[in-house]
Motif scaffolding. Structure first.
Motif, PDB file in Angstrom:
ATOM      1  N   LYS A  96       4.190   6.621  -4.603  1.00  0.00           N
ATOM      2  CA  LYS A  96       4.273   6.926  -6.040  1.00  0.00           C
ATOM      3  C   LYS A  96       3.299   8.042  -6.415  1.00  0.00           C
ATOM      4  O   LYS A  96       3.644   8.966  -7.158  1.00  0.00           O
ATOM      5  CB  LYS A  96       3.958   5.666  -6.863  1.00  0.00           C
ATOM      6  CG  LYS A  96       5.035   4.595  -6.806  1.00  0.00           C
ATOM      7  CD  LYS A  96       6.126   4.842  -7.834  1.00  0.00           C
ATOM      8  CE  LYS A  96       5.655   4.434  -9.217  1.00  0.00           C
ATOM      9  NZ  LYS A  96       6.754   4.446 -10.206  1.00  0.00           N
ATOM     10  N   LEU A  97       2.069   7.969  -5.900  1.00  0.00           N
ATOM     11  CA  LEU A  97       1.066   8.990  -6.192  1.00  0.00           C
ATOM     12  C   LEU A  97       1.479  10.341  -5.616  1.00  0.00           C
ATOM     13  O   LEU A  97       1.336  11.383  -6.268  1.00  0.00           O
ATOM     14  CB  LEU A  97      -0.294   8.561  -5.649  1.00  0.00           C
ATOM     15  CG  LEU A  97      -0.981   7.402  -6.366  1.00  0.00           C
ATOM     16  CD1 LEU A  97      -2.233   6.983  -5.610  1.00  0.00           C
ATOM     17  CD2 LEU A  97      -1.336   7.782  -7.801  1.00  0.00           C
ATOM     18  N   LYS A  98       1.985  10.331  -4.389  1.00  0.00           N
ATOM     19  CA  LYS A  98       2.395  11.577  -3.750  1.00  0.00           C
ATOM     20  C   LYS A  98       3.588  12.196  -4.475  1.00  0.00           C
ATOM     21  O   LYS A  98       3.648  13.422  -4.662  1.00  0.00           O
ATOM     22  CB  LYS A  98       2.735  11.319  -2.284  1.00  0.00           C
ATOM     23  CG  LYS A  98       1.529  11.024  -1.413  1.00  0.00           C
ATOM     24  CD  LYS A  98       1.892  10.374  -0.100  1.00  0.00           C
ATOM     25  CE  LYS A  98       2.883  11.175   0.699  1.00  0.00           C
ATOM     26  NZ  LYS A  98       3.183  10.557   2.005  1.00  0.00           N
ATOM     27  N   LEU A  99       4.533  11.361  -4.894  1.00  0.00           N
ATOM     28  CA  LEU A  99       5.697  11.853  -5.623  1.00  0.00           C
ATOM     29  C   LEU A  99       5.275  12.499  -6.935  1.00  0.00           C
ATOM     30  O   LEU A  99       5.750  13.585  -7.301  1.00  0.00           O
ATOM     31  CB  LEU A  99       6.663  10.697  -5.872  1.00  0.00           C
ATOM     32  CG  LEU A  99       7.910  11.012  -6.705  1.00  0.00           C
ATOM     33  CD1 LEU A  99       8.773  12.035  -6.004  1.00  0.00           C
ATOM     34  CD2 LEU A  99       8.700   9.739  -6.985  1.00  0.00           C
ATOM     35  N   ARG A 100       4.376  11.847  -7.648  1.00  0.00           N
ATOM     36  CA  ARG A 100       3.900  12.394  -8.921  1.00  0.00           C
ATOM     37  C   ARG A 100       3.159  13.715  -8.707  1.00  0.00           C
ATOM     38  O   ARG A 100       3.311  14.665  -9.478  1.00  0.00           O
ATOM     39  CB  ARG A 100       2.981  11.374  -9.587  1.00  0.00           C
ATOM     40  CG  ARG A 100       2.543  11.749 -10.996  1.00  0.00           C
ATOM     41  CD  ARG A 100       1.718  10.623 -11.579  1.00  0.00           C
ATOM     42  NE  ARG A 100       2.426   9.363 -11.542  1.00  0.00           N
ATOM     43  CZ  ARG A 100       1.861   8.183 -11.746  1.00  0.00           C
ATOM     44  NH1 ARG A 100       0.569   8.108 -11.982  1.00  0.00           N
ATOM     45  NH2 ARG A 100       2.572   7.076 -11.704  1.00  0.00           N
ATOM     46  N   MET A 101       2.371  13.776  -7.636  1.00  0.00           N
ATOM     47  CA  MET A 101       1.596  14.981  -7.375  1.00  0.00           C
ATOM     48  C   MET A 101       2.500  16.172  -7.092  1.00  0.00           C
ATOM     49  O   MET A 101       2.405  17.226  -7.725  1.00  0.00           O
ATOM     50  CB  MET A 101       0.656  14.736  -6.190  1.00  0.00           C
ATOM     51  CG  MET A 101      -0.175  15.942  -5.791  1.00  0.00           C
ATOM     52  SD  MET A 101      -1.446  16.361  -6.993  1.00  0.00           S
ATOM     53  CE  MET A 101      -2.641  15.069  -6.617  1.00  0.00           C
ATOM     54  N   ARG A 102       3.415  16.018  -6.135  1.00  0.00           N
ATOM     55  CA  ARG A 102       4.212  17.179  -5.730  1.00  0.00           C
ATOM     56  C   ARG A 102       5.300  17.529  -6.737  1.00  0.00           C
ATOM     57  O   ARG A 102       5.677  18.691  -6.870  1.00  0.00           O
ATOM     58  CB  ARG A 102       4.820  16.951  -4.348  1.00  0.00           C
ATOM     59  CG  ARG A 102       5.892  15.875  -4.266  1.00  0.00           C
ATOM     60  CD  ARG A 102       6.512  15.845  -2.874  1.00  0.00           C
ATOM     61  NE  ARG A 102       7.601  14.893  -2.762  1.00  0.00           N
ATOM     62  CZ  ARG A 102       7.494  13.670  -2.304  1.00  0.00           C
ATOM     63  NH1 ARG A 102       6.294  13.239  -1.914  1.00  0.00           N
ATOM     64  NH2 ARG A 102       8.533  12.871  -2.219  1.00  0.00           N
ATOM     65  N   ALA A 103       5.835  16.504  -7.451  1.00  0.00           N
ATOM     66  CA  ALA A 103       6.921  16.774  -8.381  1.00  0.00           C
ATOM     67  C   ALA A 103       6.420  17.357  -9.700  1.00  0.00           C
ATOM     68  O   ALA A 103       7.038  18.264 -10.255  1.00  0.00           O
ATOM     69  CB  ALA A 103       7.720  15.497  -8.645  1.00  0.00           C
TER      70      ALA A 103
ATOM     71  N   GLN B 234       0.833  -1.198   0.000  1.00  0.00           N
ATOM     72  CA  GLN B 234       0.000   0.000   0.000  1.00  0.00           C
ATOM     73  C   GLN B 234       0.870   1.251   0.000  1.00  0.00           C
ATOM     74  O   GLN B 234       0.613   2.205  -0.744  1.00  0.00           O
ATOM     75  CB  GLN B 234      -0.896   0.007   1.253  1.00  0.00           C
ATOM     76  CG  GLN B 234      -2.351  -0.251   0.970  1.00  0.00           C
ATOM     77  CD  GLN B 234      -3.193  -0.010   2.222  1.00  0.00           C
ATOM     78  OE1 GLN B 234      -2.727   0.476   3.251  1.00  0.00           O
ATOM     79  NE2 GLN B 234      -4.437  -0.366   2.134  1.00  0.00           N
ATOM     80  N   GLU B 235       1.883   1.235   0.839  1.00  0.00           N
ATOM     81  CA  GLU B 235       2.753   2.399   0.967  1.00  0.00           C
ATOM     82  C   GLU B 235       3.485   2.691  -0.334  1.00  0.00           C
ATOM     83  O   GLU B 235       3.719   3.869  -0.678  1.00  0.00           O
ATOM     84  CB  GLU B 235       3.759   2.163   2.099  1.00  0.00           C
ATOM     85  CG  GLU B 235       4.463   3.412   2.597  1.00  0.00           C
ATOM     86  CD  GLU B 235       3.506   4.384   3.252  1.00  0.00           C
ATOM     87  OE1 GLU B 235       3.832   5.588   3.250  1.00  0.00           O
ATOM     88  OE2 GLU B 235       2.437   3.965   3.753  1.00  0.00           O
ATOM     89  N   TYR B 236       3.849   1.632  -1.065  1.00  0.00           N
ATOM     90  CA  TYR B 236       4.531   1.832  -2.349  1.00  0.00           C
ATOM     91  C   TYR B 236       3.669   2.659  -3.297  1.00  0.00           C
ATOM     92  O   TYR B 236       4.126   3.644  -3.890  1.00  0.00           O
ATOM     93  CB  TYR B 236       4.859   0.478  -2.980  1.00  0.00           C
ATOM     94  CG  TYR B 236       5.277   0.555  -4.431  1.00  0.00           C
ATOM     95  CD1 TYR B 236       6.564   0.949  -4.776  1.00  0.00           C
ATOM     96  CD2 TYR B 236       4.370   0.243  -5.456  1.00  0.00           C
ATOM     97  CE1 TYR B 236       6.948   1.033  -6.106  1.00  0.00           C
ATOM     98  CE2 TYR B 236       4.753   0.328  -6.782  1.00  0.00           C
ATOM     99  CZ  TYR B 236       6.039   0.724  -7.108  1.00  0.00           C
ATOM    100  OH  TYR B 236       6.399   0.813  -8.415  1.00  0.00           O
ATOM    101  N   TYR B 237       2.413   2.302  -3.464  1.00  0.00           N
ATOM    102  CA  TYR B 237       1.537   3.018  -4.393  1.00  0.00           C
ATOM    103  C   TYR B 237       1.198   4.411  -3.876  1.00  0.00           C
ATOM    104  O   TYR B 237       1.076   5.366  -4.665  1.00  0.00           O
ATOM    105  CB  TYR B 237       0.269   2.202  -4.647  1.00  0.00           C
ATOM    106  CG  TYR B 237       0.514   0.996  -5.522  1.00  0.00           C
ATOM    107  CD1 TYR B 237       0.770   1.146  -6.882  1.00  0.00           C
ATOM    108  CD2 TYR B 237       0.530  -0.284  -4.992  1.00  0.00           C
ATOM    109  CE1 TYR B 237       1.020   0.046  -7.691  1.00  0.00           C
ATOM    110  CE2 TYR B 237       0.776  -1.393  -5.791  1.00  0.00           C
ATOM    111  CZ  TYR B 237       1.020  -1.219  -7.138  1.00  0.00           C
ATOM    112  OH  TYR B 237       1.279  -2.306  -7.938  1.00  0.00           O
TER     113      TYR B 237
END
Length: 429
Positions: free
Chosen positions: A43-50, A37-40
């Protein structure tokens, strides 16, 4: 380190990305599924902020709440009840004493935001905040209050396990779900600004999304609408563009010849056109050619003459300071504008760089950038069809606030660069 190198992060702020690798006969436990769960999520948080940044996406306006508001508006949704109780929000049993009914309260409307970690902060039904109870006890003597929201989680739906964990202390129920919610934050200390030039790779330090500043706050009196300033909130994006927040002339206005002379500094070295920015800009980018003054001749009969009025930057001193938040541009000729003339002011903001070397977002949307020092400005001019408000902005009817819903107006569309254009007319009294 070079100035450009100072903006480069030492390392990329992202956790190791390891996903579960399945194989036949594999034994999986709760920890394995939690890590998957933490992996996905990461990934979503990284895509959002970056890729997109952080800030307020929509809604989350702060409104005053007086004793005349009904109880229905003050009721909070079930998912926020625990946060409300922790912060000491209005009594959850629906009863209020005469003392608490008139205390300073504000309402946060429903909306969506993303914090600097990439977490989505969702406020579904809005909530009412009692500022006295929400403020830390040692900050209640302040008359300026900041209100914000922060991402939070809480366990919900208790479930009894089928098999007890041999390592567990007790056989009590476990919570089967984690609910993503929010917590309201209220402070009397000015929050630090995010000075990062790029939020993609740098570590996140500003967990709270501040929504409003309340000035002249009396915690025992209702909050009035004019006390709430929501321009402290960060719009959603990778960075906040520097914009023009004020000028010392009224766009589209009609001035007398003497007023125009005083405004341009024709005979007074202390005069000149002033442009103010929301943040620091580099003084070395204020070069000749960035500002143009164009005179379009008017008067009776044909009026086709166009000429340029020479000028120079008189403030700031480029050699003594590296950054500034405003400049003054003064006419350097003795030429006087005549009856019927129009002066067009062009500021090439794509060539003015902020402290992060990005161009100023200068599009003069609707001609609504407000007037600096409106009270000291002469506004009794003749033959003007526009009305001006307390901020010195010419009103044409409608569109009292920018598309974001948060005033006051500034330049910019969020793209950056472009040209700031404005003008005023000259007419004998």
């Amino acid at each position: 380190m070079t100035e450009t190198g100072a903006h480069r992060p030492a390392e990329f702020d992202a956790p190791p990305l390891r996903r579960l690798r399945y194989f036949h006969g594999q034994m999986l436990g709760a920890r394995d599924f939690q890590r998957e769960q933490e992996y996905y999520r990461e990934k979503l948080k990284l895509r959002m902020r970056a890729l997109l940044g952080y800030g307020v996406v929509c809604g989350l306006f702060v409104e005053p709440v007086g004793h005349h508001h009904d109880e229905g508006r003050q009721a909070e949704p079930a998912e926020q009840t625990e946060q409300a109780e922790e912060l000491g929000h209005p009594e959850q049993d629906g009863t209020e004493t005469e003392h608490t009914r008139h205390r300073a309260k504000v309402r946060i409307t429903p909306g969506l935001a993303v914090d600097c970690d990439g977490n989505e902060v969702v406020v579904r039904g809005g909530c009412v905040i009692d500022l006295w109870k929400a403020l830390p006890p040692d900050e209640r003597d302040t008359d300026t209050v900041w209100v914000g929201v922060q991402y939070a989680e809480r366990p919900v739906e208790a479930t009894r396990a089928v098999y007890n964990d041999a390592c567990a202390d007790t056989s009590d129920c476990e919570y089967g779900w984690t609910e993503e919610c929010f917590t309201v934050r209220v402070t009397g200390c000015e929050p630090p600004a995010d000075e990062r030039c790029d939020t993609c790779c740098s570590p996140c330090e500003h967990k709270v999304l501040w929504l409003a500043r309340i000035d002249c706050a009396d915690l025992h009196e209702p909050v009035r609408e004019h006390q709430i300033h929501m321009n402290v909130r960060r719009p959603f994006g990778r960075h906040v563009p520097t914009v023009i927040t004020g000028v010392n002339w009224i766009h589209g206005h009609t001035y007398t010849i003497d007023e125009a002379k005083a405004l341009l500094g024709t005979q007074n070295e202390d005069g000149g056109l002033v442009v103010r920015f929301s943040d620091d800009v580099r003084t070395d980018s204020l070069r000749p050619g960035v500002v143009d003054l164009q005179v379009i001749e008017g008067g009776r009969g044909n009026s086709a003459g166009i000429s340029y009025m020479r000028g120079e930057f008189t403030e700031p001193d480029v050699e003594s300071c590296e950054f500034t938040q405003e400049f003054r541009y003064r006419q350097t000729t003795r030429e006087t504008l005549q009856d019927g003339d129009r002066l067009t002011i062009t500021v090439r903001t794509a060539f003015i760089l902020d402290r992060c070397c990005r161009p100023v977002d200068g599009t003069h949307v609707g001609g609504r950038v407000p007037l600096i020092d409106a009270d000291s400005h002469t506004a009794d001019t003749a033959d003007t069809t526009d009305t001006t408000d307390s901020e010195g902005v010419a009103r044409h009817g409608g569109c009292d606030v920018p598309p974001s819903g948060i005033g006051p107006w500034t330049s910019g569309t969020g793209v950056g660069g472009d040209v700031f254009e404005s003008w005023f007319f000259v007419k004998e009294r």
